[in-house]
Design a protein around this motif. Structure first.
Motif, PDB file in Angstrom:
ATOM      1  N   THR B 259       0.812  -1.214   0.000  1.00 53.50           N
ATOM      2  CA  THR B 259       0.000   0.000   0.000  1.00 53.50           C
ATOM      3  C   THR B 259       0.856   1.280   0.000  1.00 53.50           C
ATOM      4  O   THR B 259       1.964   1.314   0.552  1.00 53.50           O
ATOM      5  N   VAL B 260       0.281   2.312  -0.573  1.00 55.04           N
ATOM      6  CA  VAL B 260       0.942   3.618  -0.616  1.00 55.04           C
ATOM      7  C   VAL B 260       1.073   4.205   0.796  1.00 55.04           C
ATOM      8  O   VAL B 260       1.891   5.081   1.053  1.00 55.04           O
ATOM      9  N   ALA B 261       0.258   3.681   1.723  1.00 56.71           N
ATOM     10  CA  ALA B 261       0.250   4.229   3.086  1.00 56.71           C
ATOM     11  C   ALA B 261       1.593   4.074   3.792  1.00 56.71           C
ATOM     12  O   ALA B 261       1.853   4.765   4.775  1.00 56.71           O
ATOM     13  N   VAL B 262       2.440   3.185   3.317  1.00 55.12           N
ATOM     14  CA  VAL B 262       3.717   2.986   4.018  1.00 55.12           C
ATOM     15  C   VAL B 262       4.855   3.789   3.379  1.00 55.12           C
ATOM     16  O   VAL B 262       6.003   3.680   3.797  1.00 55.12           O
ATOM     17  N   THR B 263       4.539   4.637   2.402  1.00 53.10           N
ATOM     18  CA  THR B 263       5.597   5.386   1.722  1.00 53.10           C
ATOM     19  C   THR B 263       5.922   6.702   2.442  1.00 53.10           C
ATOM     20  O   THR B 263       5.122   7.205   3.244  1.00 53.10           O
ATOM     21  N   HIS B 264       7.098   7.243   2.134  1.00 54.11           N
ATOM     22  CA  HIS B 264       7.482   8.544   2.663  1.00 54.11           C
ATOM     23  C   HIS B 264       6.541   9.637   2.173  1.00 54.11           C
ATOM     24  O   HIS B 264       6.190  10.557   2.919  1.00 54.11           O
ATOM     25  N   GLU B 265       6.126   9.534   0.920  1.00 50.79           N
ATOM     26  CA  GLU B 265       5.242  10.551   0.348  1.00 50.79           C
ATOM     27  C   GLU B 265       3.936  10.629   1.132  1.00 50.79           C
ATOM     28  O   GLU B 265       3.428  11.708   1.448  1.00 50.79           O
ATOM     29  N   PHE B 266       3.393   9.462   1.447  1.00 48.77           N
ATOM     30  CA  PHE B 266       2.140   9.429   2.204  1.00 48.77           C
ATOM     31  C   PHE B 266       2.337  10.092   3.573  1.00 48.77           C
ATOM     32  O   PHE B 266       1.517  10.884   4.023  1.00 48.77           O
ATOM     33  N   ALA B 267       3.457   9.745   4.220  1.00 48.51           N
ATOM     34  CA  ALA B 267       3.744  10.323   5.541  1.00 48.51           C
ATOM     35  C   ALA B 267       3.844  11.849   5.458  1.00 48.51           C
ATOM     36  O   ALA B 267       3.339  12.570   6.331  1.00 48.51           O
ATOM     37  N   ALA B 268       4.470  12.340   4.387  1.00 47.61           N
ATOM     38  CA  ALA B 268       4.616  13.797   4.237  1.00 47.61           C
ATOM     39  C   ALA B 268       3.261  14.468   4.066  1.00 47.61           C
ATOM     40  O   ALA B 268       2.974  15.508   4.683  1.00 47.61           O
ATOM     41  N   VAL B 269       2.397  13.838   3.244  1.00 44.61           N
ATOM     42  CA  VAL B 269       1.062  14.410   3.029  1.00 44.61           C
ATOM     43  C   VAL B 269       0.273  14.404   4.335  1.00 44.61           C
ATOM     44  O   VAL B 269      -0.389  15.392   4.689  1.00 44.61           O
ATOM     45  N   VAL B 270       0.363  13.308   5.075  1.00 41.84           N
ATOM     46  CA  VAL B 270      -0.350  13.207   6.359  1.00 41.84           C
ATOM     47  C   VAL B 270       0.097  14.319   7.309  1.00 41.84           C
ATOM     48  O   VAL B 270      -0.719  15.037   7.902  1.00 41.84           O
ATOM     49  N   LEU B 271       1.412  14.488   7.431  1.00 44.94           N
ATOM     50  CA  LEU B 271       1.929  15.490   8.362  1.00 44.94           C
ATOM     51  C   LEU B 271       1.496  16.900   7.945  1.00 44.94           C
ATOM     52  O   LEU B 271       1.077  17.718   8.778  1.00 44.94           O
ATOM     53  N   LEU B 272       1.557  17.180   6.654  1.00 41.01           N
ATOM     54  CA  LEU B 272       1.168  18.511   6.165  1.00 41.01           C
ATOM     55  C   LEU B 272      -0.322  18.762   6.360  1.00 41.01           C
ATOM     56  O   LEU B 272      -0.732  19.870   6.728  1.00 41.01           O
ATOM     57  N   LEU B 273      -1.126  17.722   6.143  1.00 39.99           N
ATOM     58  CA  LEU B 273      -2.575  17.904   6.305  1.00 39.99           C
ATOM     59  C   LEU B 273      -2.939  18.200   7.756  1.00 39.99           C
ATOM     60  O   LEU B 273      -3.687  19.129   8.036  1.00 39.99           O
ATOM     61  N   TRP B 274      -2.390  17.417   8.677  1.00 40.62           N
ATOM     62  CA  TRP B 274      -2.645  17.689  10.098  1.00 40.62           C
ATOM     63  C   TRP B 274      -2.212  19.121  10.437  1.00 40.62           C
ATOM     64  O   TRP B 274      -2.922  19.849  11.122  1.00 40.62           O
ATOM     65  N   THR B 275      -1.024  19.493   9.949  1.00 38.55           N
ATOM     66  CA  THR B 275      -0.451  20.794  10.280  1.00 38.55           C
ATOM     67  C   THR B 275      -1.326  21.936   9.788  1.00 38.55           C
ATOM     68  O   THR B 275      -1.459  22.966  10.441  1.00 38.55           O
ATOM     69  N   ALA B 276      -1.949  21.752   8.626  1.00 35.19           N
ATOM     70  CA  ALA B 276      -2.754  22.830   8.043  1.00 35.19           C
ATOM     71  C   ALA B 276      -4.190  22.819   8.561  1.00 35.19           C
ATOM     72  O   ALA B 276      -4.760  23.865   8.874  1.00 35.19           O
ATOM     73  N   VAL B 277      -4.773  21.624   8.682  1.00 37.57           N
ATOM     74  CA  VAL B 277      -6.213  21.545   8.934  1.00 37.57           C
ATOM     75  C   VAL B 277      -6.572  21.859  10.388  1.00 37.57           C
ATOM     76  O   VAL B 277      -7.534  22.596  10.649  1.00 37.57           O
ATOM     77  N   VAL B 278      -5.783  21.344  11.338  1.00 33.33           N
ATOM     78  CA  VAL B 278      -6.167  21.510  12.753  1.00 33.33           C
ATOM     79  C   VAL B 278      -6.218  22.987  13.171  1.00 33.33           C
ATOM     80  O   VAL B 278      -7.222  23.450  13.706  1.00 33.33           O
ATOM     81  N   PRO B 279      -5.142  23.769  12.912  1.00 35.37           N
ATOM     82  CA  PRO B 279      -5.235  25.189  13.294  1.00 35.37           C
ATOM     83  C   PRO B 279      -6.311  25.940  12.524  1.00 35.37           C
ATOM     84  O   PRO B 279      -6.929  26.855  13.057  1.00 35.37           O
ATOM     85  N   LEU B 280      -6.551  25.511  11.294  1.00 36.49           N
ATOM     86  CA  LEU B 280      -7.587  26.176  10.496  1.00 36.49           C
ATOM     87  C   LEU B 280      -8.957  25.975  11.145  1.00 36.49           C
ATOM     88  O   LEU B 280      -9.745  26.923  11.277  1.00 36.49           O
ATOM     89  N   LEU B 281      -9.221  24.745  11.575  1.00 36.07           N
ATOM     90  CA  LEU B 281     -10.497  24.475  12.252  1.00 36.07           C
ATOM     91  C   LEU B 281     -10.584  25.292  13.536  1.00 36.07           C
ATOM     92  O   LEU B 281     -11.620  25.870  13.855  1.00 36.07           O
ATOM     93  N   GLY B 282      -9.475  25.339  14.284  1.00 31.31           N
ATOM     94  CA  GLY B 282      -9.449  26.129  15.517  1.00 31.31           C
ATOM     95  C   GLY B 282      -9.742  27.592  15.240  1.00 31.31           C
ATOM     96  O   GLY B 282     -10.521  28.233  15.942  1.00 31.31           O
ATOM     97  N   PHE B 283      -9.148  28.102  14.168  1.00 34.15           N
ATOM     98  CA  PHE B 283      -9.343  29.511  13.840  1.00 34.15           C
ATOM     99  C   PHE B 283     -10.790  29.797  13.446  1.00 34.15           C
ATOM    100  O   PHE B 283     -11.348  30.837  13.810  1.00 34.15           O
ATOM    101  N   LEU B 284     -11.397  28.856  12.702  1.00 29.84           N
ATOM    102  CA  LEU B 284     -12.776  29.081  12.267  1.00 29.84           C
ATOM    103  C   LEU B 284     -13.712  29.205  13.472  1.00 29.84           C
ATOM    104  O   LEU B 284     -14.646  29.998  13.467  1.00 29.84           O
ATOM    105  N   VAL B 285     -13.440  28.426  14.518  1.00 29.63           N
ATOM    106  CA  VAL B 285     -14.249  28.534  15.735  1.00 29.63           C
ATOM    107  C   VAL B 285     -13.936  29.857  16.446  1.00 29.63           C
ATOM    108  O   VAL B 285     -14.824  30.605  16.846  1.00 29.63           O
ATOM    109  N   TRP B 286     -12.641  30.151  16.584  1.00 26.66           N
ATOM    110  CA  TRP B 286     -12.173  31.354  17.286  1.00 26.66           C
ATOM    111  C   TRP B 286     -12.733  32.620  16.657  1.00 26.66           C
ATOM    112  O   TRP B 286     -13.078  33.581  17.334  1.00 26.66           O
ATOM    113  N   ARG B 287     -12.838  32.610  15.330  1.00 28.25           N
ATOM    114  CA  ARG B 287     -13.230  33.812  14.604  1.00 28.25           C
ATOM    115  C   ARG B 287     -14.648  34.255  14.953  1.00 28.25           C
ATOM    116  O   ARG B 287     -14.956  35.435  14.962  1.00 28.25           O
TER     117      ARG B 287
END
Lengths: 306, 292
Positions: B259-287
């Motif tokens: 599976t692609v899930a065990v690749t470095h590319e997948f790990a990079a996408v996962v890390l970037l998505l968490w990094t972008a999405v979580v604060p964005l959700l927090g900000f939408l509530v905060w706003r």
């Protein structure tokens, strides 16, 4: 021009309704006293005016802007001292002011502002160790940065000693004289009475009265009362109540009491008594706004606009 | 650009409240300390290799960085509401976005700067003293670890924006870490039990799809890009392939998750998505939320 316009402002927290349709207009350059007992909704109203909370319904405009969508322009022209104001414990009083001055892009001198609120001795001390009154003074100094067009003061005398209260009144008058509009909220009548041009009374989430201090006294027949010792029986007197601005004339124990709306009315009464040869010692009893206030803000005798 | 004023003021406040110094000492001591300790404990004629450095930094950071970042950020916004200083912060011409961004930048500086210093020491030590030590790979490892710190500063800030008391922010932060560190593998093993799937020689693909979206695993996977961990990969990750010698057949049998899930590319996408999405959700509530 209106500086603050509230139109049917409502706010609910779950089942609890804090504001039930507040309508209010504050004109430019006036000191508006926002009176009400604790829990009436004063802070809620102010929080909505400054976008710390959003209304459930109704409209709000401050300095011509909607604070919900354009909070920064409102904040740029507004200085605020809000109830429950907290300082940054690690920063000195001077650092608080420097930060406020930088953020506003102003060129005020922090030490001048600190001197205005009589906090010179503590300018270089960290605010974490300040007393409540010192924090209030610091917050007031921060509110004065960059000569705001609107000053919003929510229970500003909390924690202030008598000297502090006098300093506060002095500053409010000076700011008004400069041309600022001052929105002064308090449950302490004397504070408001001493500085306000206009007064709005908030009770249980509604404005129950809005008028000038004198107007409110008049409205409730609580204008000043003229008390005159008569030098003879009042048989020859008649028609005093028909004089302009005169109401509720009573005679008791050789004394006359007449509620008068203004100084001219009192003079008319005195002239009549003098002409009748009955004028003795006299005195004027001012009704305090407190009587008006308690009349509006006790449950068994609520007067509403509606 | 008034977020910069918020950033400067917040950094000064947190520095003086000792929060920043404590986090800084913790991060520098742990990262530089572990690498220097490995070197000191090795026999002088055989210095430690690059692999042990990358493993040590990854193993320490994957637990310590989330905790330090959450500690440094959980109270950023809720703390202002509780102390009343939010009336100062938003009494000035700052938008809620300025407040959020300035706080984010300040807390990221508080965590990122000492982390960069600590990992800088690691880079210098590994490059100069370790076998096959590579400055370039250590810089890469530093960059990935800083991205990981960004993720958890953002997560702490998002928590701080949505909760109504700082106690809840603490509970949320600790809970979140426990879920990532303990709950996630428990879920994977539970699912293996339920489905009766075999873990050996390699678990089924879905096991990796579940496991590798965990940001801690995504980070560990990315650290393996900077050294060769050999056939079975990072010791803290479930091996995605298996090489055994079958005596009957007289040959090596290779099993690998496809599976692609065990690749470095997948790990990079996962890390970037968490990094972008979580604060964005927090900000939408905060706003839009009521702050007072």
């Amino acid at each position: 021009m209106s500086v603050i316009e509230l139109d049917g402002l409502r706010k609910s927290y779950g089942d609890v309704t804090a504001l039930r349709g507040v309508d209010l207009t504050v004109e430019r350059g006036e000191v508006f006293g926002f009176l009400g007992p604790n829990g009436a909704g004063k802070s809620t109203t102010i929080n909505i005016m400054l976008d710390f909370a959003s209304p459930t319904a109704g409209g709000v405009r401050v300095l011509g802007e909607d604070p919900q969508s354009d909070s920064v322009p409102v904040r740029r022209r507004t200085g605020s001292l809000l109830e429950g104001y907290g300082v940054y414990g690690g920063l000195t009083a001077r650092e608080h002011l420097r930060h406020a001055i930088e953020t506003r892009g102003a060129d005020d001198d922090p030490d001048e502002l600190i001197a205005r609120v009589d906090l010179e001795g503590a300018a270089g001390r960290r605010a974490g160790g300040f007393s409540k009154g010192m924090k209030q003074r610091l917050a007031l100094a921060v509110a004065l940065v960059d000569e705001p067009d609107l000053l919003v003061l929510d229970e500003p005398s909390t924690g202030l000693d008598p000297n502090g209260a006098r300093m506060l009144r002095r500053i409010v008058r000076a700011e008004r004289d400069r041309g600022a509009t001052v929105f002064f909220s308090s449950h302490i009548l004397e504070q408001v009475e001493a500085v306000a041009d206009e007064v709005g009374i908030l009770y249980d989430g509604e404005i129950v009265a809005e008028d000038s201090v004198e107007g409110l006294r008049r409205e409730l027949g609580a204008g000043s009362t003229l008390v005159v010792e008569l030098t003879g029986p009042p048989d020859r007197l008649s028609g005093l109540e028909d004089l302009a601005g005169v109401r509720d004339v009573t005679f008791r124990d050789g004394r006359l009491e007449a509620s008068c709306d203004d100084a001219d009315a009192k003079l008319r009464v005195l002239n009549e008594l003098s002409a009748a040869g009955l004028l003795g010692e006299f005195d004027v009893r001012e009704a305090s706004l407190g009587e008006v206030f308690s009349k509006y803000t006790t449950d068994d005798d609520v007067v509403t606009d509606a | 650009m008034s977020w910069r004023h918020v950033w400067r003021r917040d950094l000064l406040s947190t520095y003086r409240s000792r929060l920043v110094p404590v986090v800084a000492v913790l991060l520098v001591a742990a990262t530089a300390g572990i690498v220097l300790a490995i070197y000191a404990l090795s026999p002088s004629d055989r210095p430690p290799g690059m692999r042990s450095a990358v493993f040590a930094v990854g193993a320490v950071s994957h637990a310590l960085v989330p905790l330090a970042a959450l500690l440094a950020s959980y109270s950023a916004l809720i703390g202002e509401r509780e102390s009343g200083s939010v009336r100062f912060l938003l009494g000035l011409p700052n938008s809620r976005g300025d407040a959020f961004t300035g706080k984010f930048a300040a807390r990221l500086t508080a965590v990122g700067a000492p982390l960069a210093v600590g990992l800088g020491v690691c880079t210098a030590a590994v490059g100069a003293l370790f076998r096959e030590g590579s400055y370039v790979d250590m810089v890469g490892l530093t960059a990935v670890t800083l991205l990981f710190a960004l993720l958890f500063v953002g997560t702490g800030l998002a928590l701080s924006a949505v909760v109504s008391t700082s106690t809840r922010a603490v509970v949320g932060g600790v809970g979140l870490f426990a879920v990532f560190r303990g709950g996630w593998p428990a879920l994977q093993f539970g699912l293996l039990e339920l489905t009766g799937a075999d873990r050996f020689p390699v678990p089924p693909d879905w096991y990796f799809w579940v496991g590798r979206v965990n940001p801690l695993n995504a980070y560990l996977k990315l650290t393996t890009a900077y050294t060769d961990f050999g056939g079975t990969g990072h010791p803290l990750l479930t091996a995605a392939n298996d090489v055994r010698f079958e005596p009957d057949a007289g040959e090596q049998v290779v099993s690998a998750a496809g599976t692609v899930a065990v690749t470095h590319e997948f790990a990079a996408v996962v890390l970037l998505l968490w990094t972008a999405v979580v604060p964005l959700l927090g900000f939408l509530v905060w706003r839009r939320r009521d702050l007072l």
